[in-house]
Design an enzyme around this catalytic site. Sequence first.
Site, PDB file in Angstrom:
ATOM      1  N   HIS A  75      53.218  67.625  53.035  1.00 27.09           N
ATOM      2  CA  HIS A  75      52.512  67.390  54.306  1.00 27.09           C
ATOM      3  C   HIS A  75      51.123  68.032  54.310  1.00 27.09           C
ATOM      4  CE1 HIS A  75      56.067  65.641  56.290  1.00 27.09           C
ATOM      5  NE2 HIS A  75      56.756  66.564  55.655  1.00 27.09           N
ATOM      6  N   ASN A 148      59.734  63.593  61.666  1.00 29.77           N
ATOM      7  CA  ASN A 148      59.031  62.562  60.903  1.00 29.77           C
ATOM      8  C   ASN A 148      58.947  61.296  61.740  1.00 29.77           C
ATOM      9  OD1 ASN A 148      58.487  63.972  58.506  1.00 29.77           O
ATOM     10  ND2 ASN A 148      60.438  63.417  57.581  1.00 29.77           N
ATOM     11  N   HIS A 194      68.547  54.046  52.248  1.00 27.66           N
ATOM     12  CA  HIS A 194      68.200  53.785  53.645  1.00 27.66           C
ATOM     13  C   HIS A 194      66.725  54.103  53.898  1.00 27.66           C
ATOM     14  CE1 HIS A 194      69.984  53.947  58.021  1.00 27.66           C
ATOM     15  NE2 HIS A 194      69.117  52.977  57.847  1.00 27.66           N
ATOM     16  N   SER A 201      59.412  48.813  54.184  1.00 28.45           N
ATOM     17  CA  SER A 201      59.298  47.804  55.234  1.00 28.45           C
ATOM     18  C   SER A 201      57.910  47.893  55.854  1.00 28.45           C
ATOM     19  CB  SER A 201      60.376  48.025  56.304  1.00 28.45           C
ATOM     20  OG  SER A 201      60.058  49.160  57.102  1.00 28.45           O
ATOM     21  N   ARG A 203      57.016  49.191  58.531  1.00 27.16           N
ATOM     22  CA  ARG A 203      56.763  50.493  59.161  1.00 27.16           C
ATOM     23  C   ARG A 203      56.390  51.581  58.160  1.00 27.16           C
ATOM     24  NH1 ARG A 203      60.364  51.567  64.586  1.00 27.16           N
ATOM     25  NH2 ARG A 203      60.283  49.456  65.427  1.00 27.16           N
ATOM     26  N   ASN A 213      56.567  55.864  66.063  1.00 25.96           N
ATOM     27  CA  ASN A 213      57.556  56.697  66.740  1.00 25.96           C
ATOM     28  C   ASN A 213      57.732  58.014  65.995  1.00 25.96           C
ATOM     29  OD1 ASN A 213      58.032  54.657  68.598  1.00 25.96           O
ATOM     30  ND2 ASN A 213      59.812  53.849  67.498  1.00 25.96           N
ATOM     31  N   LYS A 237      59.313  57.908  71.374  1.00 28.05           N
ATOM     32  CA  LYS A 237      58.861  56.534  71.158  1.00 28.05           C
ATOM     33  C   LYS A 237      57.425  56.365  71.654  1.00 28.05           C
ATOM     34  CE  LYS A 237      63.080  54.846  70.063  1.00 28.05           C
ATOM     35  NZ  LYS A 237      63.408  54.062  68.864  1.00 28.05           N
ATOM     36  N   TRP A 303      72.746  57.478  64.246  1.00 28.39           N
ATOM     37  CA  TRP A 303      73.814  57.249  65.214  1.00 28.39           C
ATOM     38  C   TRP A 303      73.529  55.916  65.896  1.00 28.39           C
ATOM     39  CZ3 TRP A 303      74.113  62.492  68.371  1.00 28.39           C
ATOM     40  CH2 TRP A 303      74.496  63.527  67.509  1.00 28.39           C
ATOM     41  N   HIS A 305      72.797  53.180  68.410  1.00 29.26           N
ATOM     42  CA  HIS A 305      72.387  53.264  69.817  1.00 29.26           C
ATOM     43  C   HIS A 305      73.394  52.584  70.732  1.00 29.26           C
ATOM     44  CE1 HIS A 305      67.839  54.074  68.971  1.00 29.26           C
ATOM     45  NE2 HIS A 305      68.644  54.852  68.276  1.00 29.26           N
ATOM     46  N   TYR A 358      60.990  76.683  55.464  1.00 32.02           N
ATOM     47  CA  TYR A 358      59.722  76.566  56.190  1.00 32.02           C
ATOM     48  C   TYR A 358      59.082  77.926  56.495  1.00 32.02           C
ATOM     49  CZ  TYR A 358      59.661  71.516  56.666  1.00 32.02           C
ATOM     50  OH  TYR A 358      59.568  70.174  56.399  1.00 32.02           O
TER      51      TYR A 358
END
Length: 527
Positions: A75, A148, A194, A201, A203, A213, A237, A303, A305, A358
């Site tokens: 980052h 993220n 995943h 994609s 995004r 988002n 969002k 999870w 929605h 961190y």
Amino acid sequence: MADNRDPASDQMKHWKEQRAAQKPDILTTGSGNPIGDKLNILTAGPRGPLLVQDVVFTDEMAHFDRERIPERVVHAKGAGAFGYFEVTHDITRFSKAKVFEHVGKRTPIAVRFSTVAGESGSADTVRDPRGFAVKFYTEDGNWDLVGNNTPIFFIRDAILFPSFIHSQKRNPQTHLKDPDMVWDFWSLRPESLHQVSFLFSDRGIPDGHRHMNGYGSHTFKLVNEKGEAVYCKFHYKTDQGIKNLSVEDAARLPQEDPDYGIRDLFNAIATGNYPSWTFYIQVMTFQEAEAFPFNPFDLTKVWPHSEYPLIPVGKLVLNRNPVNYFAEVEQMAFDPSNMPPGIEPSPDKMLQGRLFGYPDTHRHRLGANYLQIPVNCPFRARVANYQRDGPMCFQDNQGGAPNYYPNSFSAPEQTHSALEHCTRYSGDVQRFNSANEDNVTQVRTFYLNVLNEEERKRLCENIAGHLKDAQLFIQKKAVKNFSDVHPDYGARIQALLDKYNAEXPENAVHTYVQAGSHLAAREKANL
């Protein structure tokens, strides 16, 4: 054009205009001594050597030599801004955290957006996950939600994190980004499917930072005033709408404006077009977690929605640009272990690893007293503890207060209200292999149900366009993983790879020999 400049380009002009009524400050050394001549070095005669007594030069040069601090290991390239979080819906039934205390409450925030793998001078428009970290300055200390722009990640076990990052960085010999390294790791760890599918994609290349988002990604725990706890996930969002860059625009922009994302954010805030995000939580009870069909703490999964709907909480609004980038963005440090009462970690293995990693890297990069740096300081809480001294301690070091605990002199005392929620665990202590914990079901849903046909087509083109540069045996492993998700997924990628491989010469495997090898010269010549 000189007569049509944006606020970022005119920053120096605006700074001067804001000080129009003031006289310029007197130039000084770092110790505040006035400087009479900053343009000419002190020498013995016009052609003579410089003198060591020229403290104007040595003060300037010595500081210049130490301007750079260690770059973030991940980052590194980022943009920052400041604003507030406002509660719009009551969730005190879930959490006693003061940030959620009542509807209408505002809490100051600092936000940093970033790419992951690139260096600090890299382009903003690369295909890479985006960091979206939020620091809430609460009365109970800072809360750092280090998220993220994706709800998932490439791995689920923190022990793999250094190797994963190494695979995304530069080759140790060539110092080049290496598709073999990238795809070898991904193909050997199919839990990455995943996130890889999300990354390639549309995004995968957001249009700046305002149009994406954010997600806390990990599973956390919320605790209310009664001591009742639930698991939760955080979502934010964008209110600006999702926008992504085409592959063509993303390839063009690094030449035209490699800092596209930083500039877009700065100009939006400077012109009063304040970006905002709606903040949500998902909630899962402990009983639901026990009965859940997969590990609810697995960072490579979401999870659903439909079963765990989004619950609105509030708004994140950014309305101030940094006054100085180094002071307020480069020195900004986020730590997932900064959690006020009412918010706690879950057994998520990646989160558990970050709780150590961190703050450890911040102490390396910024020093042991990095929490005294103004942008990191919990200024709405009173810090009172038994930590003392260390490099760059520039506060009062807590004066003459006792530096040991317990003591009999009315020094800071513990408070029962801050005790962590009591959680029961059982099981054997060992290293559990999670590599084969259903790595395909949710990816199949993403491929078949979330993406439309045109998006699936672009996804496969993007993957093949990157995977083609890896060796054939790595391509084969990767395609098998995509085929395990769905035969159509793997077949499309393989068909595109076949075209690429037919156009290029056969992949050559090169062997590199260390200096001092005992191989015969004739054998070396055949390598």
